[in-house]
Write a protein that holds these residues in place. Structure first.
Motif, PDB file in Angstrom:
ATOM      1  N   MET A 183       0.829  -1.207   0.000  1.00 24.18           N
ATOM      2  CA  MET A 183       0.000   0.000   0.000  1.00 24.18           C
ATOM      3  C   MET A 183       0.862   1.255   0.000  1.00 24.18           C
ATOM      4  O   MET A 183       1.896   1.303   0.665  1.00 24.18           O
ATOM      5  CB  MET A 183      -0.899   0.022   1.242  1.00 24.18           C
ATOM      6  N   ASN A 184       0.433   2.245  -0.770  1.00 22.76           N
ATOM      7  CA  ASN A 184       0.964   3.598  -0.675  1.00 22.76           C
ATOM      8  C   ASN A 184      -0.108   4.450  -0.009  1.00 22.76           C
ATOM      9  O   ASN A 184      -1.291   4.337  -0.354  1.00 22.76           O
ATOM     10  CB  ASN A 184       1.306   4.157  -2.055  1.00 22.76           C
ATOM     11  N   CYS A 185       0.287   5.287   0.929  1.00 18.77           N
ATOM     12  CA  CYS A 185      -0.683   6.013   1.738  1.00 18.77           C
ATOM     13  C   CYS A 185      -0.582   7.520   1.539  1.00 18.77           C
ATOM     14  O   CYS A 185       0.505   8.058   1.312  1.00 18.77           O
ATOM     15  CB  CYS A 185      -0.480   5.689   3.217  1.00 18.77           C
ATOM     16  N   GLN A 186      -1.725   8.172   1.643  1.00 23.35           N
ATOM     17  CA  GLN A 186      -1.800   9.628   1.544  1.00 23.35           C
ATOM     18  C   GLN A 186      -2.479  10.183   2.787  1.00 23.35           C
ATOM     19  O   GLN A 186      -3.469   9.628   3.260  1.00 23.35           O
ATOM     20  CB  GLN A 186      -2.596  10.033   0.309  1.00 23.35           C
ATOM     21  N   ILE A 187      -1.921  11.271   3.299  1.00 22.41           N
ATOM     22  CA  ILE A 187      -2.529  11.988   4.413  1.00 22.41           C
ATOM     23  C   ILE A 187      -2.765  13.421   3.970  1.00 22.41           C
ATOM     24  O   ILE A 187      -1.815  14.166   3.717  1.00 22.41           O
ATOM     25  CB  ILE A 187      -1.617  11.970   5.655  1.00 22.41           C
ATOM     26  N   VAL A 188      -4.031  13.799   3.809  1.00 22.46           N
ATOM     27  CA  VAL A 188      -4.364  15.203   3.558  1.00 22.46           C
ATOM     28  C   VAL A 188      -4.435  15.869   4.922  1.00 22.46           C
ATOM     29  O   VAL A 188      -5.288  15.538   5.746  1.00 22.46           O
ATOM     30  CB  VAL A 188      -5.700  15.346   2.803  1.00 22.46           C
ATOM     31  N   LEU A 189      -3.524  16.803   5.156  1.00 25.37           N
ATOM     32  CA  LEU A 189      -3.360  17.371   6.488  1.00 25.37           C
ATOM     33  C   LEU A 189      -4.145  18.668   6.643  1.00 25.37           C
ATOM     34  O   LEU A 189      -4.010  19.592   5.838  1.00 25.37           O
ATOM     35  CB  LEU A 189      -1.880  17.621   6.773  1.00 25.37           C
ATOM     36  N   SER A 267       4.986  16.760   0.913  1.00 21.42           N
ATOM     37  CA  SER A 267       4.838  17.172  -0.488  1.00 21.42           C
ATOM     38  C   SER A 267       5.603  18.460  -0.760  1.00 21.42           C
ATOM     39  O   SER A 267       5.963  19.204   0.152  1.00 21.42           O
ATOM     40  CB  SER A 267       3.361  17.361  -0.839  1.00 21.42           C
ATOM     41  N   ASP A 268       5.839  18.720  -2.028  1.00 20.54           N
ATOM     42  CA  ASP A 268       6.617  19.894  -2.435  1.00 20.54           C
ATOM     43  C   ASP A 268       6.005  21.200  -1.930  1.00 20.54           C
ATOM     44  O   ASP A 268       6.722  22.153  -1.625  1.00 20.54           O
ATOM     45  CB  ASP A 268       6.710  19.946  -3.964  1.00 20.54           C
ATOM     46  N   GLU A 269       4.661  21.250  -1.829  1.00 26.81           N
ATOM     47  CA  GLU A 269       4.026  22.493  -1.380  1.00 26.81           C
ATOM     48  C   GLU A 269       4.537  22.936  -0.015  1.00 26.81           C
ATOM     49  O   GLU A 269       4.708  24.130   0.226  1.00 26.81           O
ATOM     50  CB  GLU A 269       2.500  22.324  -1.299  1.00 26.81           C
ATOM     51  N   PHE A 270       4.751  21.985   0.878  1.00 26.27           N
ATOM     52  CA  PHE A 270       5.198  22.347   2.224  1.00 26.27           C
ATOM     53  C   PHE A 270       6.571  23.023   2.192  1.00 26.27           C
ATOM     54  O   PHE A 270       6.806  24.011   2.894  1.00 26.27           O
ATOM     55  CB  PHE A 270       5.241  21.118   3.122  1.00 26.27           C
ATOM     56  N   ILE A 290       5.901  10.425  -6.450  1.00 32.54           N
ATOM     57  CA  ILE A 290       6.091  11.597  -7.313  1.00 32.54           C
ATOM     58  C   ILE A 290       4.797  12.030  -7.990  1.00 32.54           C
ATOM     59  O   ILE A 290       4.559  13.220  -8.214  1.00 32.54           O
ATOM     60  CB  ILE A 290       7.202  11.344  -8.360  1.00 32.54           C
ATOM     61  N   ASP A 291       3.917  11.079  -8.293  1.00 35.54           N
ATOM     62  CA  ASP A 291       2.647  11.441  -8.917  1.00 35.54           C
ATOM     63  C   ASP A 291       1.683  12.088  -7.933  1.00 35.54           C
ATOM     64  O   ASP A 291       0.619  12.563  -8.323  1.00 35.54           O
ATOM     65  CB  ASP A 291       1.996  10.206  -9.546  1.00 35.54           C
ATOM     66  N   ASN A 292       2.051  12.119  -6.673  1.00 33.51           N
ATOM     67  CA  ASN A 292       1.242  12.774  -5.649  1.00 33.51           C
ATOM     68  C   ASN A 292       1.895  14.073  -5.178  1.00 33.51           C
ATOM     69  O   ASN A 292       1.601  14.569  -4.096  1.00 33.51           O
ATOM     70  CB  ASN A 292       1.038  11.825  -4.466  1.00 33.51           C
ATOM     71  N   GLY A 293       2.802  14.602  -5.998  1.00 34.80           N
ATOM     72  CA  GLY A 293       3.405  15.890  -5.692  1.00 34.80           C
ATOM     73  C   GLY A 293       4.566  15.834  -4.734  1.00 34.80           C
ATOM     74  O   GLY A 293       4.884  16.828  -4.088  1.00 34.80           O
ATOM     75  N   VAL A 294       5.217  14.692  -4.638  1.00 36.73           N
ATOM     76  CA  VAL A 294       6.343  14.538  -3.724  1.00 36.73           C
ATOM     77  C   VAL A 294       7.625  14.314  -4.520  1.00 36.73           C
ATOM     78  O   VAL A 294       7.826  13.255  -5.108  1.00 36.73           O
ATOM     79  CB  VAL A 294       6.126  13.358  -2.753  1.00 36.73           C
ATOM     80  N   GLY A 295       8.478  15.332  -4.571  1.00 33.80           N
ATOM     81  CA  GLY A 295       9.756  15.219  -5.265  1.00 33.80           C
ATOM     82  C   GLY A 295       9.755  15.711  -6.691  1.00 33.80           C
ATOM     83  O   GLY A 295      10.764  15.591  -7.387  1.00 33.80           O
ATOM     84  N   LEU A 296       8.668  16.299  -7.141  1.00 31.87           N
ATOM     85  CA  LEU A 296       8.609  16.792  -8.527  1.00 31.87           C
ATOM     86  C   LEU A 296       9.654  17.872  -8.789  1.00 31.87           C
ATOM     87  O   LEU A 296      10.311  17.873  -9.835  1.00 31.87           O
ATOM     88  CB  LEU A 296       7.219  17.355  -8.835  1.00 31.87           C
ATOM     89  N   ILE A 297       9.808  18.786  -7.852  1.00 33.14           N
ATOM     90  CA  ILE A 297      10.755  19.890  -8.022  1.00 33.14           C
ATOM     91  C   ILE A 297      12.184  19.361  -8.107  1.00 33.14           C
ATOM     92  O   ILE A 297      12.953  19.725  -9.007  1.00 33.14           O
ATOM     93  CB  ILE A 297      10.628  20.907  -6.879  1.00 33.14           C
ATOM     94  N   VAL A 298      12.558  18.509  -7.172  1.00 37.86           N
ATOM     95  CA  VAL A 298      13.918  17.965  -7.145  1.00 37.86           C
ATOM     96  C   VAL A 298      14.194  17.134  -8.390  1.00 37.86           C
ATOM     97  O   VAL A 298      15.260  17.234  -9.004  1.00 37.86           O
ATOM     98  CB  VAL A 298      14.142  17.126  -5.867  1.00 37.86           C
ATOM     99  N   GLY A 440      12.202  11.393 -20.443  1.00 36.84           N
ATOM    100  CA  GLY A 440      11.312  11.900 -19.417  1.00 36.84           C
ATOM    101  C   GLY A 440      10.101  11.020 -19.202  1.00 36.84           C
ATOM    102  O   GLY A 440       9.592  10.418 -20.124  1.00 36.84           O
ATOM    103  N   GLN A 441       9.604  10.972 -17.956  1.00 32.90           N
ATOM    104  CA  GLN A 441       8.467  10.120 -17.652  1.00 32.90           C
ATOM    105  C   GLN A 441       7.346  10.857 -16.929  1.00 32.90           C
ATOM    106  O   GLN A 441       6.223  10.393 -16.938  1.00 32.90           O
ATOM    107  CB  GLN A 441       8.917   8.951 -16.750  1.00 32.90           C
ATOM    108  N   HIS A 442       7.615  11.977 -16.307  1.00 31.29           N
ATOM    109  CA  HIS A 442       6.655  12.581 -15.418  1.00 31.29           C
ATOM    110  C   HIS A 442       6.055  13.845 -16.047  1.00 31.29           C
ATOM    111  O   HIS A 442       6.729  14.578 -16.746  1.00 31.29           O
ATOM    112  CB  HIS A 442       7.286  12.935 -14.071  1.00 31.29           C
ATOM    113  N   SER A 443       4.765  14.091 -15.771  1.00 30.15           N
ATOM    114  CA  SER A 443       4.155  15.309 -16.258  1.00 30.15           C
ATOM    115  C   SER A 443       4.377  16.438 -15.265  1.00 30.15           C
ATOM    116  O   SER A 443       4.463  16.212 -14.065  1.00 30.15           O
ATOM    117  CB  SER A 443       2.666  15.085 -16.479  1.00 30.15           C
ATOM    118  N   TRP A 444       4.433  17.669 -15.780  1.00 31.69           N
ATOM    119  CA  TRP A 444       4.707  18.844 -14.953  1.00 31.69           C
ATOM    120  C   TRP A 444       3.458  19.148 -14.122  1.00 31.69           C
ATOM    121  O   TRP A 444       2.602  19.928 -14.496  1.00 31.69           O
ATOM    122  CB  TRP A 444       5.062  19.982 -15.896  1.00 31.69           C
ATOM    123  N   GLN A 445       3.296  18.489 -12.987  1.00 32.23           N
ATOM    124  CA  GLN A 445       2.024  18.445 -12.275  1.00 32.23           C
ATOM    125  C   GLN A 445       1.985  19.358 -11.063  1.00 32.23           C
ATOM    126  O   GLN A 445       2.818  19.283 -10.193  1.00 32.23           O
ATOM    127  CB  GLN A 445       1.712  17.023 -11.769  1.00 32.23           C
TER     128      GLN A 445
END
Length: 447
Positions: A183-189, A267-270, A290-298, A440-445
């Motif tokens: 399982m991959n888990c998400q926490i909306v804080l 996530s990157d927003e933080f 990465i598809d959940n906004g974690v590490g896109l910038i890096v 490249g594999q990821h969309s600019w999300q």
């Protein structure tokens, strides 16, 4: 068997060899009825198949075939073969409940379907799974499952999801873990609701299920200006975002010692809100979220720096523009500045688009709408081409969230508009107008 109707058969495939055609339907495989796409994928994996077919002429036929474990080569009219399951919750933070009118119709549907979690990576709450559904996941080895956890406190989860049946998420996850389902888990804080000590509890509980809990992302609640009558929530600010990052980093150190990976990721927003440096690439453990906004910038920055070494130092004179969200503006501007310094002849303007359509604290690029781009860039000399993040558009169509097409916006602004992926090579090469790199594999999300 209307929902299992074949749309197309791949040329040269096993399906073509046994005479299947567009318009035929699959009824059963090895005497087991096909009810949805997971049944089909699971049953068609056998080496020898007995397939019951309803032809487009209304005839029933039985075909026996030796597959050698090869795919049959069938595309169905409905990829799920039935309707997706909708969400039964009324989450206090639900983003869809905050949407204004006039958007493309698909964004108003709340899916909560375990099949889409497996097939497309969607996150599900597990609240609409029956015991039979859970046993099916285990029997078919449907793994990984992406779970919207939010909290492991039963009473708090019932409150956050407005569902009295939502409190048993951890019990379900324990059963999945005991049976080898990852399982991959998400926490909306949400500030003052499931953060701080409640987040401590959730992370501690989830870590106990490692390695079957493979990764945990912590993302900030998204709040628009369209929250009339909804639960009162407040957004994160610079100080609270900084506090959250420190809290996550504390657990990362502990989990690294115990499990040899960080397990949890902010996530990157933080990091952008807190205005603190991002972790090094190896701290993302291969970017499981990465598809959940974690590490896109890096990821994008590292790809860009690698790509820059391969880019020409001079091109024909070219002036272009980039439209991006408020949160990513400084980062995109830094990439544009580096590209200008590296390559003589290129001039890049970067425009920060304020999200008036959603309002509130929405400032990520993936939620920018065409109407805001048009209103804020009309009458400005944008040069030869305008670039936008590909995530502003629907994945399978060139349409923005406000139901305006890319072509329509091009006509209004009188300029060619090119979507850019979240890939450093794609960014550099499209702006410089040189041949494309395929790595490249990821969309600019959403950044």
């Amino acid at each position: 068997m209307k929902n299992a109707k074949i749309k197309a058969v791949e040329p040269g495939s096993i399906a073509e060899q046994i005479g299947l055609e567009s318009g035929d339907s699959i009824i059963s495989i090895n005497n087991t009825e096909i009810t949805d796409v997971l049944d089909y994928k699971f049953l068609s994996c056998d080496e020898e198949l007995e397939i019951e077919i309803l032809t487009k002429d209304g005839e029933r036929e039985i075909v026996e075939v030796y597959t050698g474990y090869e795919d049959l080569g069938i595309e169905f009219e409905n990829s799920l073969m039935d309707d997706p399951k909708s969400c039964k919750n009324k989450c206090i933070f639900c983003f869809i409940d905050q949407l204004p009118k006039g958007m493309r119709k698909t964004v108003y549907f709340k899916d909560d379907d375990a099949r889409l979690s497996f097939l497309q990576g969607n996150y599900i709450t597990l609240t609409n799974l029956s015991d039979k559904d859970i046993e099916r996941i285990i029997r078919m080895r449907i793994s990984p499952v992406n779970v919207s956890v939010h909290t492991t406190n039963p009473s708090l989860r019932e409150k956050m999801l407005n569902n009295r049946f939502a409190g048993n998420v951890y019990e379900i996850m324990q059963k999945l873990a005991e049976n080898g389902i990852y399982m991959n888990c998400q926490i909306v804080l949400c500030p003052d609701i499931n953060d701080k000590h409640e987040l401590d509890r959730t992370l501690t509980d989830l870590a106990k299920l490692s390695p079957y809990v493979n990764s945990i992302s912590v993302v900030p609640v998204g709040l628009t200006a369209h929250r009339n009558g909804l639960y009162p929530l407040k957004p994160f600010d610079k100080d609270s975002a900084h506090e959250l990052v420190l809290q996550v980093q504390k657990y990362q150190k502990e989990f690294k010692k115990q499990y040899d990976n960080n397990l949890v990721y902010a996530s990157d927003e933080f990091y952008l809100m807190a205005d603190i440096p991002f972790p090094q690439e190896d701290e993302y453990d291969g970017y499981p979220q990465i598809d959940n906004g974690v590490g896109l910038i890096v990821s994008m920055e590292n790809e860009f720096l690698t790509a820059l070494e391969e880019m020409p130092t001079q091109v024909d004179k070219r002036c272009v523009s980039i439209a991006t969200g408020e949160l990513a503006y400084d980062f995109i501007s830094s990439l544009a500045n580096r590209l200008e310094k590296h390559c003589e002849g290129i001039k890049i303007q970067v425009f920060k688009i304020k999200n008036n359509f959603f309002g509130g604290g929405v400032n990520v690029s993936g939620l920018v709408c065409a109407c805001d781009i048009e209103s804020q860039l009309s009458g400005i000399n944008l040069g030869q081409e305008l670039f936008i993040p590909a995530s502003m558009l629907r994945a399978d169509d060139d349409v923005f969230l406000d139901d305006i097409s890319l072509c329509e916006l091009e006509k209004k602004l009188k300029i060619k508009i090119t979507p850019v992926l979240n890939d450093g090579y794609d960014f550099a090469q499209k702006i410089l107008n040189i041949s494309q790199h395929t790595g490249g594999q990821h969309s600019w999300q959403n950044r």
